[in-house]
Design an enzyme around this catalytic site. Sequence first.
Site, mmCIF file in Angstrom:
data_model
loop_
_atom_site.group_PDB
_atom_site.id
_atom_site.type_symbol
_atom_site.label_atom_id
_atom_site.label_comp_id
_atom_site.label_asym_id
_atom_site.label_seq_id
_atom_site.Cartn_x
_atom_site.Cartn_y
_atom_site.Cartn_z
ATOM 1 N N LYS A 272 0.907 -1.135 0.062
ATOM 2 C CA LYS A 272 -0.216 0.004 0.019
ATOM 3 C C LYS A 272 0.920 1.327 -0.125
ATOM 4 O O LYS A 272 1.705 1.579 0.847
ATOM 5 C CB LYS A 272 -0.985 -0.030 1.220
ATOM 6 C CG LYS A 272 -1.397 1.269 1.381
ATOM 7 C CD LYS A 272 -2.514 1.294 3.059
ATOM 8 C CE LYS A 272 -3.185 2.580 3.193
ATOM 9 N NZ LYS A 272 -3.682 2.688 4.519
ATOM 10 N N ASP A 277 -2.619 10.739 3.380
ATOM 11 C CA ASP A 277 -3.975 10.040 3.594
ATOM 12 C C ASP A 277 -4.622 11.036 4.540
ATOM 13 O O ASP A 277 -4.424 10.978 5.863
ATOM 14 C CB ASP A 277 -3.939 8.579 4.294
ATOM 15 C CG ASP A 277 -5.553 8.252 4.598
ATOM 16 O OD1 ASP A 277 -6.231 8.626 3.758
ATOM 17 O OD2 ASP A 277 -5.761 7.197 5.318
ATOM 18 N N LYS A 284 -9.840 12.875 8.633
ATOM 19 C CA LYS A 284 -9.419 12.516 9.762
ATOM 20 C C LYS A 284 -9.305 13.658 10.682
ATOM 21 O O LYS A 284 -9.471 14.768 10.267
ATOM 22 C CB LYS A 284 -7.888 11.998 9.877
ATOM 23 C CG LYS A 284 -7.660 10.785 8.810
ATOM 24 C CD LYS A 284 -6.223 10.307 8.644
ATOM 25 C CE LYS A 284 -6.118 8.847 7.800
ATOM 26 N NZ LYS A 284 -6.578 7.750 8.794
ATOM 27 N N ASP A 295 1.854 6.524 5.508
ATOM 28 C CA ASP A 295 0.622 5.479 5.099
ATOM 29 C C ASP A 295 1.294 4.810 3.891
ATOM 30 O O ASP A 295 0.554 3.920 3.414
ATOM 31 C CB ASP A 295 -0.829 6.310 4.983
ATOM 32 C CG ASP A 295 -1.854 5.323 5.005
ATOM 33 O OD1 ASP A 295 -1.672 4.398 5.848
ATOM 34 O OD2 ASP A 295 -3.098 5.663 4.558
ATOM 35 N N ASP A 354 -12.089 6.955 4.512
ATOM 36 C CA ASP A 354 -10.857 6.649 5.225
ATOM 37 C C ASP A 354 -10.432 5.211 5.446
ATOM 38 O O ASP A 354 -9.733 4.964 5.977
ATOM 39 C CB ASP A 354 -10.886 7.207 6.565
ATOM 40 C CG ASP A 354 -9.619 7.346 7.354
ATOM 41 O OD1 ASP A 354 -8.384 7.654 6.549
ATOM 42 O OD2 ASP A 354 -9.438 7.580 8.556
ATOM 43 N N GLU A 356 -9.553 3.680 2.719
ATOM 44 C CA GLU A 356 -9.037 3.466 1.527
ATOM 45 C C GLU A 356 -8.059 2.581 1.072
ATOM 46 O O GLU A 356 -7.911 2.165 -0.313
ATOM 47 C CB GLU A 356 -8.716 4.873 1.064
ATOM 48 C CG GLU A 356 -7.125 5.222 1.333
ATOM 49 C CD GLU A 356 -6.927 4.930 2.892
ATOM 50 O OE1 GLU A 356 -5.543 4.771 3.191
ATOM 51 O OE2 GLU A 356 -7.613 5.097 3.847
ATOM 52 N N ARG A 358 -7.681 -0.696 1.588
ATOM 53 C CA ARG A 358 -8.231 -1.814 0.974
ATOM 54 C C ARG A 358 -8.798 -1.696 -0.410
ATOM 55 O O ARG A 358 -8.890 -2.374 -1.024
ATOM 56 C CB ARG A 358 -9.221 -2.211 1.996
ATOM 57 C CG ARG A 358 -10.583 -1.328 2.104
ATOM 58 C CD ARG A 358 -11.308 -1.775 3.369
ATOM 59 N NE ARG A 358 -10.419 -1.384 4.362
ATOM 60 C CZ ARG A 358 -10.905 -1.856 5.599
ATOM 61 N NH1 ARG A 358 -11.956 -2.308 6.053
ATOM 62 N NH2 ARG A 358 -10.188 -1.308 6.894
#
Length: 507
Positions: A272, A277, A284, A295, A354, A356, A358
Amino acid sequence: MRHALQSESWKNLLPDTIDWLGQVQLSAGESAAGAHTVVAIKTNEDQKDAFTLNAPKLANELVQKISAGATSLGWKPSAGALHLVIDGAGYTLVPQSSVKVHTKQVARQLGLDAAKATKDLKIGHLAFAAAEGLPGTEVFDGYVSGLYTCSAFKGTRKRDLSRFPGRLTLLGAAHSAEHLAQHLAFAKAQAFTRFLQDSPANYMNPIKLADIAKEMAQDAGLKVKILDKEQMTKLGMGSFLSVSDGGSTEPRTIVIEIDGHDMSRTVALVGKGLTFDSGGISIKPSAGMEEMKYDMSGGAAVLGTAYYFAHVKPPVRVVCVVGATENMPSGTATKPGDVVRAMNGKTIEVHNTDAEGRLVLADVLHYAISEYKPELTIDIATLTGAVLMALGCVGAAVMSNDQATAQSVMEAGASEGEPLWQLPLWPELEKETKGDVADLKNIAKPSVKGGTIMGGLFLKEFVGSAKWVHLDIAGTGWNCQALGYPSSGGSTFGLRTLVAACLKFNQ
């Protein structure tokens, strides 16, 4: 370019330790004349300030002199490292951790502490006295990690390798030149990985990350392919692309192929790569958001593995795939409730933007498995905040659709001192991934809990029958608290597991 940094070559921004590792004379032997020597100290569990030297290869007379010198000064291990001069030679006594974890972790922590204790001494030749139970090469890895600084983006930065030892000896150890060269390569890969993690998101955006990966791979003679937004659209990566919709920087899929000794077998490593993010529309909280550049730590670990195998040929073919994008809020961003179509044809209700990671991995996993037909696929991601609730910041979660495969990867992690804990993919929870108006939804309703497991169950929908292992490093990729890892910033956690899993795959 609005930011002058964007035009700066990434090679000019690499940590000084990488340049130093290309020059340092690393050796192993029975003597190190004129060296300043680091000696491990064992403490007594019942009497914390009672100590013995853990240096079985040093002469007894020297051990007695060092012990006497420390005792005469009233030194106690609880005070930290001690510098001594004995018969004109320098010694630094470094207490080793008494925490009962993997010996490689204890060895790396000794190296980290030694770097902190000696970094200002301007030592030309440093030696590590062999310590019982602590591999010297791991002490070296920890020492190099302790020398790392993320100073590339400071206006006052000056490259100065004179602060590092020109020679480094593993005293009393026996290692071949090839073995030492492999550890030098790993130390470089570790520093490269941390550089990717620590770099600010306005520099390390998806395009820059892809450019760095491409140049790194080409320099090493590796096969590399970068998929842009148009190519990803043609492939049907609607799940991945939905995450990038709110940002102004296009996404990239990075693919690096590394030939192995046995080309008939393939391992795919999938990372990933969220270079920032914000949470998207499901934004967030502001506190700590500046750290969300990390991230992409899973992607960094995958690219660090590629960096290592560019110098140390793997036993099988290794394919490294990273999905790189930003997750930003804007008028074009994906909204909660939107439905997107993944590359494998399944549709997904985006209940929370959020969740995201996956959505990115869904398409990247399917691409890697359908394109390269690997016998083993490992994905690594800072996927869920819930994993911190389950495991804290010391170990990573493991999930898999095949128990033997999971066991193999966990053994690889255990052999390298990377704490891993398997979580079950409970079949009873599979129904919670199902959507109402689409095939799937990207997050379960709040009453379900088990967020880390739910992330794994969602990803399982995109691997088919392929043998697959998922590593959730959200608690360990950054500000890791595991012994032997940097306690702040990028940790490179997972890099060792990925390398070891590939090395042991053909055994």
